[in-house]
Design an enzyme around this catalytic site. Structure first.
Site, PDB file in Angstrom:
ATOM      1  N   HIS A 103       1.519   7.494   1.752  1.00 27.64           N
ATOM      2  CA  HIS A 103       1.501   6.082   2.167  1.00 27.64           C
ATOM      3  C   HIS A 103       2.662   5.274   1.568  1.00 27.64           C
ATOM      4  O   HIS A 103       3.458   4.719   2.323  1.00 27.64           O
ATOM      5  CB  HIS A 103       0.138   5.450   1.865  1.00 27.64           C
ATOM      6  CG  HIS A 103       0.111   3.971   2.051  1.00 27.64           C
ATOM      7  ND1 HIS A 103       0.365   3.370   3.267  1.00 27.64           N
ATOM      8  CD2 HIS A 103      -0.084   2.959   1.166  1.00 27.64           C
ATOM      9  CE1 HIS A 103       0.303   2.054   3.118  1.00 27.64           C
ATOM     10  NE2 HIS A 103       0.043   1.771   1.853  1.00 27.64           N
ATOM     11  N   HIS A 139       4.087  -0.179  -4.591  1.00 30.12           N
ATOM     12  CA  HIS A 139       3.294  -1.350  -4.206  1.00 30.12           C
ATOM     13  C   HIS A 139       1.792  -1.229  -4.432  1.00 30.12           C
ATOM     14  O   HIS A 139       1.117  -2.229  -4.622  1.00 30.12           O
ATOM     15  CB  HIS A 139       3.594  -1.780  -2.761  1.00 30.12           C
ATOM     16  CG  HIS A 139       2.847  -1.005  -1.712  1.00 30.12           C
ATOM     17  ND1 HIS A 139       3.303   0.174  -1.191  1.00 30.12           N
ATOM     18  CD2 HIS A 139       1.660  -1.246  -1.101  1.00 30.12           C
ATOM     19  CE1 HIS A 139       2.446   0.618  -0.294  1.00 30.12           C
ATOM     20  NE2 HIS A 139       1.428  -0.217  -0.221  1.00 30.12           N
ATOM     21  N   GLU A 189      -2.484  -2.117  -8.154  1.00 30.06           N
ATOM     22  CA  GLU A 189      -3.755  -2.393  -7.493  1.00 30.06           C
ATOM     23  C   GLU A 189      -4.734  -1.208  -7.577  1.00 30.06           C
ATOM     24  O   GLU A 189      -5.898  -1.391  -7.862  1.00 30.06           O
ATOM     25  CB  GLU A 189      -3.447  -2.714  -6.016  1.00 30.06           C
ATOM     26  CG  GLU A 189      -4.632  -2.709  -5.090  1.00 30.06           C
ATOM     27  CD  GLU A 189      -5.115  -4.103  -4.792  1.00 30.06           C
ATOM     28  OE1 GLU A 189      -4.515  -5.038  -5.350  1.00 30.06           O
ATOM     29  OE2 GLU A 189      -6.070  -4.238  -4.029  1.00 30.06           O
ATOM     30  N   ASP A 190      -4.228  -0.011  -7.343  1.00 30.99           N
ATOM     31  CA  ASP A 190      -5.120   1.140  -7.139  1.00 30.99           C
ATOM     32  C   ASP A 190      -5.076   2.235  -8.198  1.00 30.99           C
ATOM     33  O   ASP A 190      -5.771   3.230  -8.069  1.00 30.99           O
ATOM     34  CB  ASP A 190      -4.800   1.813  -5.789  1.00 30.99           C
ATOM     35  CG  ASP A 190      -5.100   0.905  -4.609  1.00 30.99           C
ATOM     36  OD1 ASP A 190      -5.906  -0.021  -4.781  1.00 30.99           O
ATOM     37  OD2 ASP A 190      -4.540   1.133  -3.528  1.00 30.99           O
ATOM     38  N   ASP A 209       3.853  -2.191   4.995  1.00 32.54           N
ATOM     39  CA  ASP A 209       2.563  -1.668   4.552  1.00 32.54           C
ATOM     40  C   ASP A 209       1.569  -1.701   5.721  1.00 32.54           C
ATOM     41  O   ASP A 209       0.896  -0.722   6.029  1.00 32.54           O
ATOM     42  CB  ASP A 209       2.075  -2.554   3.388  1.00 32.54           C
ATOM     43  CG  ASP A 209       0.734  -2.124   2.825  1.00 32.54           C
ATOM     44  OD1 ASP A 209       0.508  -0.904   2.691  1.00 32.54           O
ATOM     45  OD2 ASP A 209      -0.079  -3.015   2.488  1.00 32.54           O
ATOM     46  N   ASP A 267       9.114  -7.928  35.646  1.00 35.77           N
ATOM     47  CA  ASP A 267      10.123  -7.721  34.608  1.00 35.77           C
ATOM     48  C   ASP A 267       9.685  -6.687  33.573  1.00 35.77           C
ATOM     49  O   ASP A 267       9.660  -6.938  32.383  1.00 35.77           O
ATOM     50  CB  ASP A 267      10.481  -9.047  33.923  1.00 35.77           C
ATOM     51  CG  ASP A 267       9.250  -9.718  33.311  1.00 35.77           C
ATOM     52  OD1 ASP A 267       8.127  -9.394  33.734  1.00 35.77           O
ATOM     53  OD2 ASP A 267       9.429 -10.557  32.416  1.00 35.77           O
TER      54      ASP A 267
HETATM   55 MN    MN Z   1      -0.502  -0.131   0.781  1.00 34.87          MN
END
Ligand code: MN
Length: 337
Positions: free
Chosen positions: A99, A123, A127-128, A190, A310
């Site tokens: 990821h 990123h 958090e994780d 993300d 179009d």
């Molecule tokens: Mn993420």
């Protein structure tokens, strides 16, 4: 890019010069065979492949990007992410590290800088995982730590309302909270990666994320002028929310694609000739409408598919504002607006 040598005969028209360009994801690698494998003996084979995939995108844009990527820094962030996400899996069962690497690849496709690529890789660590912001700061410095912190804070905000005004407020709040625009860009990457892999989420979650993507993230990409992200977010959300309609439109579009491409190609050649006659040099290309834009035109204007004329647009690039007005004059004289 086409190149001609002096020994070539007079250039003949390339029949597909103006045919619509297929939409491709922003992180698509055009020449996968041309990239050198990563030489890092302390990485596993899978890790080397993942990092190599990311570097391939970086290398492809090296010539046309104004920022030069510091691969050593990116590799350090990659190793940090591998260590901290070790043993974590995604809902699909694959290793979690896929990821952040996927997100970094999308960022590399947008030609973003070294700090952004590092922050993309990191990123989800604060958090994780057990990693703390202080650790990130110690290893990667203030700039990257602030980007990661911005993303961690944004992930705490959830969106629920179906109301348009609420969506607008939420977008504004995101931009205000992010402070650094790169946080928003990573957030978009993300979301794009999560939408690409949404199939393994429970149905209710898919629905929620699909709605959020259409109401918050795609409009945000649109405001920022990042069409390469916007169309893919919209099509993925559309496929998630209305799979039957999505497949129906996809089939209808593919049915007469060849005729349509040939028509746009001819029209492009004709327009080029007419513009040349009045001294305007133009770069003309066709561009296919994406599935969601066809669907929203059908629903908003109450049209049937065969009433959408179009399906393919033509893009005309000229060198000056004067030529731009000149070109629109020629176009309107050829095709009535
Ligand atoms: Mn993420």
């Amino acid at each position: 890019m086409a190149s001609e040598t002096s020994s070539d005969p007079a250039p003949t028209r390339d029949v597909s010069a103006h045919a619509p360009v297929r939409r491709v994801p922003v992180d698509r690698v055009v020449h996968p065979e041309e990239h050198t494998p990563v030489d890092a003996p302390n990485l596993t084979e899978t890790e080397r492949r993942l990092l190599g995939d990311l570097f391939a995108i970086v290398e492809e844009h090296a010539g046309d990007s104004i920022v030069e990527i510091d691969k050593r820094r990116v590799q350090e962030a990659f190793v940090f992410a591998c260590e901290h996400h070790a043993d974590q899996r995604r809902a699909s069962g694959e290793d979690f590290i896929n990821h952040p690497v996927g997100v970094a690849k999308i960022c590399a496709g947008m030609r973003l800088d070294t700090s952004t690529l590092c922050a993309a890789l990191l990123h989800d660590t604060v958090e994780d995982t057990s990693a703390s912001l202080d650790e990130v700061q110690d290893e990667f410095g203030d700039e990257i730590a602030q980007l990661v912190d911005g993303l961690t804070k944004l992930s705490g905000v959830t969106f629920q309302s179906r109301d348009d005004r609420q969506a607008e407020n939420y977008r504004k709040m995101m931009v205000a909270m992010a402070r650094d625009i790169r946080v928003i860009l990573i957030k978009l990457a993300d979301r794009l990666h999560n939408m690409r892999t949404i199939g393994s989420m429970p149905k209710a979650k898919q629905h929620e994320k699909g709605g959020e993507t259409l109401e918050i993230f795609a409009p945000l990409a649109h405001r920022l002028g990042i069409n390469a992200i916007k169309w893919e977010l919209e099509d993925l959300a559309f496929a998630t929310l209305h799979p039957r309609k999505y497949n129906e439109i996809r089939q209808l579009v593919s049915q007469q694609r060849e005729e349509r491409d040939a028509y746009v190609d001819r029209a492009g050649a004709y327009l080029e000739k007419e513009l040349k006659a009045v001294g305007i040099e133009a770069d003309i290309s066709g561009r296919a409408k994406h599935f969601y834009s066809i669907y929203s035109k059908m629903t908003k204007k109450g049209r049937e598919f065969n009433e959408i004329y179009d399906l393919t647009a033509m893009r005309v690039l000229v060198d000056s504002v004067k030529d731009c007005y000149g070109a629109i004059g020629v176009i309107h004289s050829l095709w009535k607006p």
